[in-house]
Design a protein around this motif. Structure first.
Motif, PDB file in Angstrom:
ATOM      1  N   PRO A 360      45.738  36.981  32.934  1.00  0.00           N
ATOM      2  CA  PRO A 360      44.993  36.336  34.026  1.00  0.00           C
ATOM      3  C   PRO A 360      45.285  36.960  35.392  1.00  0.00           C
ATOM      4  CG  PRO A 360      45.757  34.670  32.502  1.00  0.00           C
ATOM      5  CD  PRO A 360      46.322  35.972  32.031  1.00  0.00           C
ATOM      6  N   TRP A 361      44.230  37.133  36.185  1.00  0.00           N
ATOM      7  CA  TRP A 361      44.308  37.882  37.440  1.00  0.00           C
ATOM      8  C   TRP A 361      45.285  37.312  38.453  1.00  0.00           C
ATOM      9  CZ3 TRP A 361      43.035  35.445  42.016  1.00  0.00           C
ATOM     10  CH2 TRP A 361      42.346  34.224  41.915  1.00  0.00           C
ATOM     11  N   ARG A 362      45.625  36.049  38.335  1.00  0.00           N
ATOM     12  CA  ARG A 362      46.552  35.429  39.301  1.00  0.00           C
ATOM     13  C   ARG A 362      47.956  36.033  39.202  1.00  0.00           C
ATOM     14  NH1 ARG A 362      43.392  31.655  37.033  1.00  0.00           N
ATOM     15  NH2 ARG A 362      42.046  30.368  38.394  1.00  0.00           N
ATOM     16  N   HIS A 363      48.248  36.756  38.125  1.00  0.00           N
ATOM     17  CA  HIS A 363      49.592  37.299  37.914  1.00  0.00           C
ATOM     18  C   HIS A 363      49.680  38.790  38.227  1.00  0.00           C
ATOM     19  CE1 HIS A 363      50.548  33.473  36.091  1.00  0.00           C
ATOM     20  NE2 HIS A 363      49.582  33.623  35.215  1.00  0.00           N
ATOM     21  N   ILE A 364      48.691  39.339  38.919  1.00  0.00           N
ATOM     22  CA  ILE A 364      48.716  40.759  39.270  1.00  0.00           C
ATOM     23  C   ILE A 364      49.984  41.091  40.058  1.00  0.00           C
ATOM     24  CG2 ILE A 364      47.648  42.460  40.813  1.00  0.00           C
ATOM     25  CD1 ILE A 364      44.959  41.491  39.930  1.00  0.00           C
ATOM     26  N   GLY A 365      50.638  42.186  39.697  1.00  0.00           N
ATOM     27  CA  GLY A 365      51.846  42.631  40.385  1.00  0.00           C
ATOM     28  C   GLY A 365      53.128  42.047  39.851  1.00  0.00           C
ATOM     29  N   LYS A 366      53.056  41.053  38.964  1.00  0.00           N
ATOM     30  CA  LYS A 366      54.263  40.435  38.420  1.00  0.00           C
ATOM     31  C   LYS A 366      54.738  41.202  37.185  1.00  0.00           C
ATOM     32  CE  LYS A 366      52.959  35.740  39.888  1.00  0.00           C
ATOM     33  NZ  LYS A 366      52.675  34.354  39.414  1.00  0.00           N
ATOM     34  N   THR A 367      56.027  41.057  36.901  1.00  0.00           N
ATOM     35  CA  THR A 367      56.602  41.623  35.681  1.00  0.00           C
ATOM     36  C   THR A 367      56.805  40.493  34.679  1.00  0.00           C
ATOM     37  OG1 THR A 367      57.714  43.376  36.912  1.00  0.00           O
ATOM     38  CG2 THR A 367      58.524  42.898  34.703  1.00  0.00           C
ATOM     39  N   CYS A 368      56.315  40.694  33.477  1.00  0.00           N
ATOM     40  CA  CYS A 368      56.347  39.624  32.479  1.00  0.00           C
ATOM     41  C   CYS A 368      57.179  40.045  31.267  1.00  0.00           C
ATOM     42  CB  CYS A 368      54.929  39.247  32.056  1.00  0.00           C
ATOM     43  SG  CYS A 368      53.947  40.634  31.485  1.00  0.00           S
ATOM     44  N   ASP A 369      57.665  39.047  30.533  1.00  0.00           N
ATOM     45  CA  ASP A 369      58.322  39.264  29.248  1.00  0.00           C
ATOM     46  C   ASP A 369      57.264  39.215  28.161  1.00  0.00           C
ATOM     47  OD1 ASP A 369      61.034  39.347  30.232  1.00  0.00           O
ATOM     48  OD2 ASP A 369      60.833  37.200  30.601  1.00  0.00           O
ATOM     49  N   VAL A 370      57.308  40.180  27.258  1.00  0.00           N
ATOM     50  CA  VAL A 370      56.283  40.292  26.229  1.00  0.00           C
ATOM     51  C   VAL A 370      56.941  40.168  24.853  1.00  0.00           C
ATOM     52  CG1 VAL A 370      54.346  41.645  25.379  1.00  0.00           C
ATOM     53  CG2 VAL A 370      55.090  41.898  27.750  1.00  0.00           C
ATOM     54  N   ASP A 399      40.122  40.334  27.832  1.00  0.00           N
ATOM     55  CA  ASP A 399      39.461  39.036  27.835  1.00  0.00           C
ATOM     56  C   ASP A 399      38.836  38.871  29.220  1.00  0.00           C
ATOM     57  OD1 ASP A 399      38.625  36.438  27.794  1.00  0.00           O
ATOM     58  OD2 ASP A 399      40.543  35.580  27.157  1.00  0.00           O
ATOM     59  N   PHE A 400      37.473  38.880  29.297  1.00  0.00           N
ATOM     60  CA  PHE A 400      36.801  38.859  30.591  1.00  0.00           C
ATOM     61  C   PHE A 400      37.077  37.572  31.368  1.00  0.00           C
ATOM     62  CE2 PHE A 400      34.301  42.247  28.632  1.00  0.00           C
ATOM     63  CZ  PHE A 400      34.238  43.150  29.675  1.00  0.00           C
ATOM     64  N   SER A 401      37.509  36.540  30.673  1.00  0.00           N
ATOM     65  CA  SER A 401      37.837  35.310  31.390  1.00  0.00           C
ATOM     66  C   SER A 401      39.103  35.464  32.230  1.00  0.00           C
ATOM     67  CB  SER A 401      38.015  34.156  30.402  1.00  0.00           C
ATOM     68  OG  SER A 401      39.132  34.380  29.552  1.00  0.00           O
ATOM     69  N   ASP A 402      39.849  36.559  32.030  1.00  0.00           N
ATOM     70  CA  ASP A 402      41.036  36.798  32.842  1.00  0.00           C
ATOM     71  C   ASP A 402      40.680  37.332  34.231  1.00  0.00           C
ATOM     72  OD1 ASP A 402      42.729  35.965  30.830  1.00  0.00           O
ATOM     73  OD2 ASP A 402      42.945  37.971  29.972  1.00  0.00           O
ATOM     74  N   TYR A 403      39.435  37.797  34.426  1.00  0.00           N
ATOM     75  CA  TYR A 403      38.994  38.293  35.729  1.00  0.00           C
ATOM     76  C   TYR A 403      38.536  37.141  36.618  1.00  0.00           C
ATOM     77  CZ  TYR A 403      38.839  43.174  34.106  1.00  0.00           C
ATOM     78  OH  TYR A 403      39.147  44.424  33.651  1.00  0.00           O
ATOM     79  N   PRO A 404      38.533  37.321  37.944  1.00  0.00           N
ATOM     80  CA  PRO A 404      37.872  36.342  38.820  1.00  0.00           C
ATOM     81  C   PRO A 404      36.383  36.313  38.482  1.00  0.00           C
ATOM     82  CG  PRO A 404      39.259  37.845  40.092  1.00  0.00           C
ATOM     83  CD  PRO A 404      39.184  38.399  38.715  1.00  0.00           C
ATOM     84  N   PRO A 405      35.747  35.145  38.485  1.00  0.00           N
ATOM     85  CA  PRO A 405      34.335  35.054  38.067  1.00  0.00           C
ATOM     86  C   PRO A 405      33.406  35.987  38.845  1.00  0.00           C
ATOM     87  CG  PRO A 405      35.304  32.872  38.250  1.00  0.00           C
ATOM     88  CD  PRO A 405      36.307  33.828  38.790  1.00  0.00           C
ATOM     89  N   GLU A 406      33.644  36.120  40.159  1.00  0.00           N
ATOM     90  CA  GLU A 406      32.731  36.943  40.946  1.00  0.00           C
ATOM     91  C   GLU A 406      32.870  38.426  40.633  1.00  0.00           C
ATOM     92  OE1 GLU A 406      36.528  36.442  43.293  1.00  0.00           O
ATOM     93  OE2 GLU A 406      35.209  35.187  42.049  1.00  0.00           O
ATOM     94  N   LYS A 407      34.014  38.830  40.060  1.00  0.00           N
ATOM     95  CA  LYS A 407      34.224  40.237  39.765  1.00  0.00           C
ATOM     96  C   LYS A 407      33.531  40.674  38.472  1.00  0.00           C
ATOM     97  CE  LYS A 407      37.102  41.404  43.136  1.00  0.00           C
ATOM     98  NZ  LYS A 407      36.847  42.515  44.077  1.00  0.00           N
ATOM     99  N   ILE A 408      33.235  39.743  37.624  1.00  0.00           N
ATOM    100  CA  ILE A 408      32.679  40.115  36.320  1.00  0.00           C
ATOM    101  C   ILE A 408      31.306  39.507  36.088  1.00  0.00           C
ATOM    102  CG2 ILE A 408      34.906  40.460  35.207  1.00  0.00           C
ATOM    103  CD1 ILE A 408      34.492  37.614  34.017  1.00  0.00           C
ATOM    104  N   ALA A 409      30.676  39.007  37.158  1.00  0.00           N
ATOM    105  CA  ALA A 409      29.360  38.384  36.974  1.00  0.00           C
ATOM    106  C   ALA A 409      28.388  39.353  36.319  1.00  0.00           C
ATOM    107  CB  ALA A 409      28.833  37.905  38.318  1.00  0.00           C
ATOM    108  N   PHE A 410      28.381  40.579  36.805  1.00  0.00           N
ATOM    109  CA  PHE A 410      27.452  41.561  36.250  1.00  0.00           C
ATOM    110  C   PHE A 410      27.737  41.830  34.774  1.00  0.00           C
ATOM    111  CE2 PHE A 410      26.667  45.983  35.102  1.00  0.00           C
ATOM    112  CZ  PHE A 410      25.285  46.045  35.275  1.00  0.00           C
ATOM    113  N   HIS A 411      29.038  41.975  34.437  1.00  0.00           N
ATOM    114  CA  HIS A 411      29.395  42.295  33.057  1.00  0.00           C
ATOM    115  C   HIS A 411      29.085  41.143  32.103  1.00  0.00           C
ATOM    116  CE1 HIS A 411      31.460  45.998  34.242  1.00  0.00           C
ATOM    117  NE2 HIS A 411      31.896  45.323  35.291  1.00  0.00           N
TER     118      HIS A 411
END
Length: 534
Positions: A360-370, A399-411
């Motif tokens: 999900p786009w809200r976590h851009i720049g973070k480091t996560c455990d996988v 998963d396109f739902s991970d993008y902000p809605p306005e960024k993927i409207a076209f797709h």
């Protein structure tokens, strides 16, 4: 054997044992003195032609020792050096309590405080005046893991050698994972070609299955596959290893870094494993190698005579005393998982094992455990699960739902989506969109998306009328519909046909040529017909 300082009493004791007829080997073992040292002190008596069995008294030996080794009984040197050393007594005691060796204490006193005595003099002074602290520095602690049956197992990796893979033809380094039960000395060996987290976990699971039980404590080395940060009191285990311990209900107690004596029962058999199992043998595949290692563990290593067990076979001791003491295997199988760290980029994807997964786009720049299993990949931030994907071997998972809605409207505006939206606006719009997308003409998808997007700026009723008018005009395109709406002409009637075939309004029709007024000097068709000029 450790070096020690001798005095007259020590040498007299050597001579009394020698005179009693004991061999130098027996004297070395009972007195704790190296045979070379014993030979050095017996040399004057042997040169004098003396033989054991003389029956001399301790006083007689003392007189001879004082004659042969006057430096041992001469106290004059001590009277000079010991007072100089005594000035630093408190410093010496503090250093000994801190575990500093006497050789290092001597070096520091010499370099930092200018004490000009030998290290032997310092040792003699310490032994005579600070005996308790001198003995404290000599104490060695045996491994605390002299365990009861089932209490603990020691684990390590050892390099076996190189193996030529018959499939690729390449030489590969082969490692042996070895787990030894401390009580019975029964061992499990499994070969691996890659020492990663997955191999480490798989080897543990296979070892527990081999023993049909789980020891209460595991004592591994400080490999990164098991321990992220070594520490005597609070080691940080990696997530995968901690999950395994929690599933099997055992305690992980890593050995101290660079302290092989903490796990001697697995360190000592490594040369035996390398020689007995590996050397001089050929294997056709990794699976064949692993099966052979397990058979060897059971039929060869398990049946050997083991000196710490008074000659008994480890497999026999295991079956008789330790197998029942192991904890039972869990009813549910352990889900093999590996953990990794990944950073989420501005494209909302994180790279895990050469595959890109969206987060999900809200976590851009973070480091996560996988957490990676055989079937899924899970992303955790601050211990909270934020995304789960099915595992993929290569490529990209989005998963396109991970993008902000306005960024993927076209797709997200697919042909099917366009048709659904058009049906909601009206039949004219539906027919126009259907015509644009007829026959799978995806290059006109943008035009269809553009027509639908006009509903965001204009009333759907107006858009429906504009679509109908564009279709009637024979130009059902995005630009036509947009122009009609911009001009507000969606409700105007189209002009009646003028019979000019659709020519532009500034052109004259054929009838206008009958009333042409000739210009002066021109010849008309009628004049030619009359045979003269007008």
């Amino acid at each position: 054997m450790a070096r020690r300082t001798f005095d007259v009493i020590d040498v007299i004791e050597i001579y009394e044992h020698w005179d009693a007829g004991r061999s130098k080997l027996a004297m070395s073992e009972s007195l704790g003195i190296d045979r070379k040292t014993i030979s050095k002190y017996l040399e004057p008596a042997e040169k004098a032609g003396m033989t054991p069995g003389s029956g001399r008294s301790a006083q007689e030996w003392q007189d001879l020792v004082a004659e042969w080794f006057p430096q041992l009984s001469d106290l004059r040197l001590r009277q000079v050096t010991w007072p100089a050393i005594a000035l630093h007594r408190d410093y010496i005691v503090a250093q000994l309590k801190a575990g500093v060796s006497q050789a290092t204490i001597h070096q520091r006193l010499r370099d930092e405080r200018g004490l000009q005595v030998s290290v032997a003099s310092l040792r003699r002074y310490t032994a005579a005046n600070i005996p308790e602290e001198a003995r404290r520095s000599q104490v060695t602690v045996l491994s605390p893991y002299e365990a009861e049956p089932g209490e603990h197992a020691q684990i390590d990796y050892g390099q076996l050698g190189r193996w030529r893979d018959p499939v690729t033809g390449k030489l590969r380094v082969v490692w042996a994972f070895v787990m030894v039960l401390a009580c019975s000395r029964h061992m499990f060996v499994r070969t691996v070609l890659k020492m990663d987290q997955r191999a480490w976990t798989e080897c543990h699971v296979a070892a527990f299955q081999y023993f049909q039980g789980v020891p209460a404590r595991l004592v591994p080395d400080n490999l990164k596959t098991g321990v992220d940060k070594p520490d005597l009191y609070d080691p940080k285990l990696n997530r995968s290893y901690a999950e395994l311990a929690a599933h099997y209900g055992c305690l992980i107690d890593p050995a101290r870094a660079l302290k092989p004596r903490d796990k001697p029962k697995v360190e000592r058999p490594m040369p035996y494993v390398r020689d007995s199992f590996w050397r001089g043998r050929e294997f056709g595949s990794e699976k064949e190698m692993q099966a052979a290692a397990e058979d060897w563990s059971r039929d060869v290593a398990g049946q050997r005579r083991c000196r710490p067990l008074d000659g008994a076979a480890p497999a026999a001791v295991f079956a008789a005393a330790e197998q029942q003491a192991l904890r039972p295997l869990p009813s549910e199988p352990f889900a093999l998982a590996t953990w990794a760290r990944a950073k989420i980029g501005p494209d909302i994807h994180a790279r895990v094992q050469k595959v890109l997964y969206s987060v999900p786009w809200r976590h851009i720049g973070k480091t996560c455990d996988v957490r990676v299993t055989a079937t899924m990949v899970q992303f955790f931030i601050g211990g909270e699960l934020v995304k789960t994907h099915p595992r993929k071997e290569h490529g990209k998972v989005t998963d396109f739902s991970d993008y902000p809605p306005e960024k993927i409207a076209f797709h997200m505006r697919t042909p099917e989506w366009c048709r659904r939206q058009a049906a909601g606006i009206g039949p004219a719009c539906e027919d126009l969109i259907g015509g644009l997308l007829a026959g799978g003409l995806l290059y006109q998808l943008r035009s269809a998306q553009g027509v639908i997007s006009l509903a965001d700026k204009h009333d759907p009723g107006r858009l429906e009328a504009a679509c109908a008018k564009a279709a009637a005009a024979g130009d059902p395109s995005y630009q036509t519909v947009k122009g009609i709406l911009a001009a507000g002409a969606e409700d105007e009637r189209l002009p009646a046909a003028a019979g000019d075939g659709g020519a532009a309004a500034f052109l004259r029709g054929p009838g206008s040529f009958a009333n042409v007024i000739p210009m002066p000097g021109t010849v008309t068709s009628d004049a030619v017909q009359d045979g003269g000029l007008a």
